[in-house]
Scaffold this active site. Structure first.
Site, short mmCIF file in Angstrom:
data_model
loop_
_atom_site.label_atom_id
_atom_site.label_comp_id
_atom_site.label_asym_id
_atom_site.label_seq_id
_atom_site.Cartn_x
_atom_site.Cartn_y
_atom_site.Cartn_z
N LYS A 41 0.72 -1.24 -0.01
CA LYS A 41 0.03 0.17 -0.02
C LYS A 41 0.92 1.23 0.00
CE LYS A 41 -2.02 -1.12 3.96
NZ LYS A 41 -1.59 -2.14 4.30
N ARG A 58 -8.71 1.28 9.62
CA ARG A 58 -8.24 -0.10 9.95
C ARG A 58 -9.17 -0.54 10.82
NH1 ARG A 58 -2.31 1.13 9.19
NH2 ARG A 58 -1.28 -0.81 9.30
N ARG A 60 12.00 -5.06 3.70
CA ARG A 60 11.50 -3.58 4.06
C ARG A 60 12.44 -3.00 4.72
NH1 ARG A 60 5.38 -1.93 5.03
NH2 ARG A 60 5.77 -2.68 7.22
N ARG A 65 12.11 -1.45 10.32
CA ARG A 65 10.90 -0.86 11.35
C ARG A 65 11.01 -1.89 12.73
NH1 ARG A 65 5.80 0.51 7.83
NH2 ARG A 65 4.71 -0.44 9.83
N ARG A 112 0.30 -8.18 14.05
CA ARG A 112 -0.39 -7.36 12.84
C ARG A 112 -1.15 -8.27 11.87
NH1 ARG A 112 4.76 -4.91 10.30
NH2 ARG A 112 3.55 -3.36 9.15
#
Ligand code: AMP
Length: 220
Positions: free
Chosen positions: A13, A88, A127, A160, A171
């Site tokens: 996203k 969310r 990432r 992160r 998550r």
């Protein structure tokens, strides 16, 4: 153009929003980025949000709803926006509809990036983030020009804290339980478009641009 991006963590996203917002001249509103900025600045909001974020849990609705409402009420939001990572929860989705109704800026579409588990894990583990300007990279799919350094500001890229395995599990669980039902919410109201989130950035970008042209949202 007013869009919501839905999909699990690792769906891409943020990457798509980053590219499209530049190509289309609309705002990229990422609640994750806004919250990380507050954490970095050490504001009371950031201090409250940090623990939840590091554990991969959601920040309370009232905090994020307030942040997004304040952002959407600024004049530049009239040029259009991509909401990345918001809503969310069902409460956030309802609050967003109310806010946009009040501002007379109805949503054009909610895009759901359907993504497989192996792809999610591959994307999240590779990432990297620039802690200074929030630009996202991926060690294989979207590497910086110079390894480990941000193309824009030269800062050292970081992983992160919520891309650790335990946080990823949290998550994904929360996504399934709380966020995924929003797909039905947008489907019922005729605003949902589902896409294959496993596709790479460049080909999916072409699909998205064609979709926007087809819907009359873009003339490029
Ligand atoms: P993201 O960058 O979108 O993956 O968001 C990073 C973290 O910020 C999430 O795991 C949550 O802790 C928090 N967060 C971001 N957006 C929201 C939201 N809409 N509601 C609640 N928490 C959020």
């Amino acid at each position: 153009m007013r869009l919501v991006f839905l999909g699990p963590p690792g769906a891409g996203k943020g990457t798509h929003a980053q590219v499209l917002s530049k190509d289309l001249g609309v705002l990229h509103i990422s609640t994750g980025d806004m919250l990380r900025d507050s954490v970095k600045a050490g504001t009371p909001l950031g201090l409250e949000a940090k623990k939840n974020m590091d554990d991969g849990k959601l920040v309370p609705d009232k905090v994020v709803i307030g942040l997004v409402a304040e952002r959407l009420e600024r004049p530049d939001a009239h040029m259009g926006f991509i909401l990345d990572g918001f809503p969310r929860t069902p409460e956030q989705a309802k609050a967003l509809d109310e806010e946009l109704k009040m501002l007379q800026m109805p949503l054009d579409m909610a895009l759901d990036f359907e993504t497989s588990l192996p792809m999610i894990i591959r994307r999240l583990s590779g990432r990297r983030l620039c802690p200074k300007c929030n630009k996202n990279y991926h060690v294989h799919n979207y590497p910086p020009k110079k390894e480990g350094m941000c193309d824009v500001c030269g800062s050292t890229l970081v992983q992160r804290p919520d891309d650790r395995v335990e946080a990823i599990e949290n998550r994904l669980k929360i996504y399934k339980e709380v966020t995924e039902p929003l797909i039905q919410y947008y489907k019922t109201s005729g605003r949902l478009v589902q896409l294959d989130g496993d596709i790479d950035v460049a080909p999916l970008n072409i699909i998205l641009m064609n979709l926007f042209r087809e819907k009359g949202l873009c003339r490029k």
